[in-house]
Design a protein around this motif. Structure first.
Motif, PDB file in Angstrom:
ATOM      1  N   ILE A 140      -0.759  49.108  20.923  1.00  0.00           N
ATOM      2  CA  ILE A 140      -0.759  48.546  19.568  1.00  0.00           C
ATOM      3  C   ILE A 140       0.110  49.453  18.718  1.00  0.00           C
ATOM      4  O   ILE A 140      -0.118  50.670  18.658  1.00  0.00           O
ATOM      5  CB  ILE A 140      -2.184  48.478  18.995  1.00  0.00           C
ATOM      6  N   HIS A 155      -9.322  41.546  16.379  1.00  0.00           N
ATOM      7  CA  HIS A 155      -8.142  41.317  17.211  1.00  0.00           C
ATOM      8  C   HIS A 155      -6.974  42.086  16.617  1.00  0.00           C
ATOM      9  O   HIS A 155      -6.853  42.186  15.395  1.00  0.00           O
ATOM     10  CB  HIS A 155      -7.787  39.830  17.271  1.00  0.00           C
ATOM     11  N   ARG A 156      -6.119  42.616  17.469  1.00  0.00           N
ATOM     12  CA  ARG A 156      -4.932  43.328  17.024  1.00  0.00           C
ATOM     13  C   ARG A 156      -3.749  42.909  17.893  1.00  0.00           C
ATOM     14  O   ARG A 156      -3.867  42.823  19.119  1.00  0.00           O
ATOM     15  CB  ARG A 156      -5.108  44.849  17.134  1.00  0.00           C
ATOM     16  N   PRO A 157      -2.584  42.673  17.274  1.00  0.00           N
ATOM     17  CA  PRO A 157      -1.395  42.331  18.059  1.00  0.00           C
ATOM     18  C   PRO A 157      -0.940  43.536  18.884  1.00  0.00           C
ATOM     19  O   PRO A 157      -1.063  44.673  18.453  1.00  0.00           O
ATOM     20  CB  PRO A 157      -0.351  41.958  17.007  1.00  0.00           C
ATOM     21  N   THR A 158      -0.444  43.257  20.068  1.00  0.00           N
ATOM     22  CA  THR A 158       0.036  44.313  20.948  1.00  0.00           C
ATOM     23  C   THR A 158       1.528  44.542  20.710  1.00  0.00           C
ATOM     24  O   THR A 158       2.140  43.885  19.863  1.00  0.00           O
ATOM     25  CB  THR A 158      -0.183  43.928  22.421  1.00  0.00           C
ATOM     26  N   GLY A 161       3.861  41.569  20.368  1.00  0.00           N
ATOM     27  CA  GLY A 161       3.935  40.733  19.173  1.00  0.00           C
ATOM     28  C   GLY A 161       2.623  40.046  18.866  1.00  0.00           C
ATOM     29  O   GLY A 161       1.632  40.189  19.585  1.00  0.00           O
ATOM     30  N   THR A 162       2.630  39.268  17.798  1.00  0.00           N
ATOM     31  CA  THR A 162       1.388  38.663  17.315  1.00  0.00           C
ATOM     32  C   THR A 162       0.838  37.590  18.240  1.00  0.00           C
ATOM     33  O   THR A 162      -0.332  37.235  18.150  1.00  0.00           O
ATOM     34  CB  THR A 162       1.576  38.066  15.908  1.00  0.00           C
ATOM     35  N   SER A 163       1.643  37.045  19.135  1.00  0.00           N
ATOM     36  CA  SER A 163       1.155  36.031  20.072  1.00  0.00           C
ATOM     37  C   SER A 163       0.300  36.626  21.179  1.00  0.00           C
ATOM     38  O   SER A 163      -0.373  35.894  21.899  1.00  0.00           O
ATOM     39  CB  SER A 163       2.332  35.285  20.700  1.00  0.00           C
ATOM     40  N   GLN A 165      -2.575  39.299  21.585  1.00  0.00           N
ATOM     41  CA  GLN A 165      -3.498  40.172  20.882  1.00  0.00           C
ATOM     42  C   GLN A 165      -4.599  40.675  21.807  1.00  0.00           C
ATOM     43  O   GLN A 165      -4.998  39.982  22.750  1.00  0.00           O
ATOM     44  CB  GLN A 165      -4.126  39.431  19.705  1.00  0.00           C
ATOM     45  N   ARG A 183      -3.312  35.269  22.246  1.00  0.00           N
ATOM     46  CA  ARG A 183      -3.382  34.223  21.232  1.00  0.00           C
ATOM     47  C   ARG A 183      -1.971  33.672  21.059  1.00  0.00           C
ATOM     48  O   ARG A 183      -1.068  34.414  20.694  1.00  0.00           O
ATOM     49  CB  ARG A 183      -3.826  34.796  19.889  1.00  0.00           C
ATOM     50  N   ARG A 185       0.551  31.155  19.052  1.00  0.00           N
ATOM     51  CA  ARG A 185       0.641  30.429  17.773  1.00  0.00           C
ATOM     52  C   ARG A 185       1.654  29.340  17.859  1.00  0.00           C
ATOM     53  O   ARG A 185       2.605  29.373  18.501  1.00  0.00           O
ATOM     54  CB  ARG A 185       1.008  31.386  16.646  1.00  0.00           C
TER      55      ARG A 185
END
Length: 185
Positions: A140, A155-158, A161-163, A165, A183, A185
């Motif tokens: 992260i 939840h935290r994006p890795t 990227g944000t997709s 998490q 996740r 999007r």
């Protein structure tokens, strides 16, 4: 509020002379010193001391102080992982995919390093070599998360990227554990 581990009376603090004491916040210290008349904490003076509390002692100071970060005393990611042989395979993967520099250039980061045992299990279950995305899923960027910061449902994006998490959940009432969750999007 700045908290030192342990109970220190004014007399105990004064007997230490000029010194840095670690706070409960990892990697930070408070400078304890003496002016001509008072004990000092950083650039603040102690104006009331030895105020007893149920499980500690409170010393009142005359201004806000900032604890010192001991960044110069902390090893970089490559060195830290090298000091812990149980993470050697993960360190090798970070190096192989040239990710260590990218991670360290971030203002803050959190790495969930799989142990050697976890890496061996991964290799038993999957005969292929872990790819760079599988490694980046364990990082992260932009946050330094301590175990106390992790909350169930968070939840935290890795690094992917944000997709992609990481989700954090409670497991059998034990300490919170990280589970993989993507996740899209």
């Amino acid at each position: 509020m700045h908290v030192l581990p342990g109970r220190f009376s004014l007399q105990e603090l004064e007997s230490r002379g000029s010194t840095r004491l670690p706070t409960l916040q990892p990697g930070t210290t408070l400078l304890i010193g003496r002016s001509s008349t008072n004990l000092t904490i950083g650039d603040a003076m102690v104006v009331a001391s030895d105020v007893m509390a149920s499980n500690g002692i409170v010393h009142v100071i005359d201004r806000m102080v900032q604890p010192s970060r001991n960044i110069q005393n902390l090893p970089d990611l490559h060195t830290r992982l090298g000091q812990m042989p149980q993470y050697s395979t993960f360190q090798e993967l970070l190096t192989e995919y040239e990710l260590i520099g990218r991670v360290e250039r971030s203002e803050a980061y959190t790495v969930f390093a799989p142990s050697q045992e976890a890496m061996d299990q991964f290799r038993k279950e999957r005969p292929t070599h872990p790819n760079d995305e599988q490694v980046m899923y364990h990082v992260i960027l932009g946050e330094k998360l301590m175990s106390r910061d992790l909350r169930p449902g968070m939840h935290r994006p890795t690094m992917l990227g944000t997709s992609y998490q990481l989700g954090f959940f409670s497991h059998d009432g034990q300490a919170r554990r990280c589970t993989r969750r993507a996740r899209r999007r």
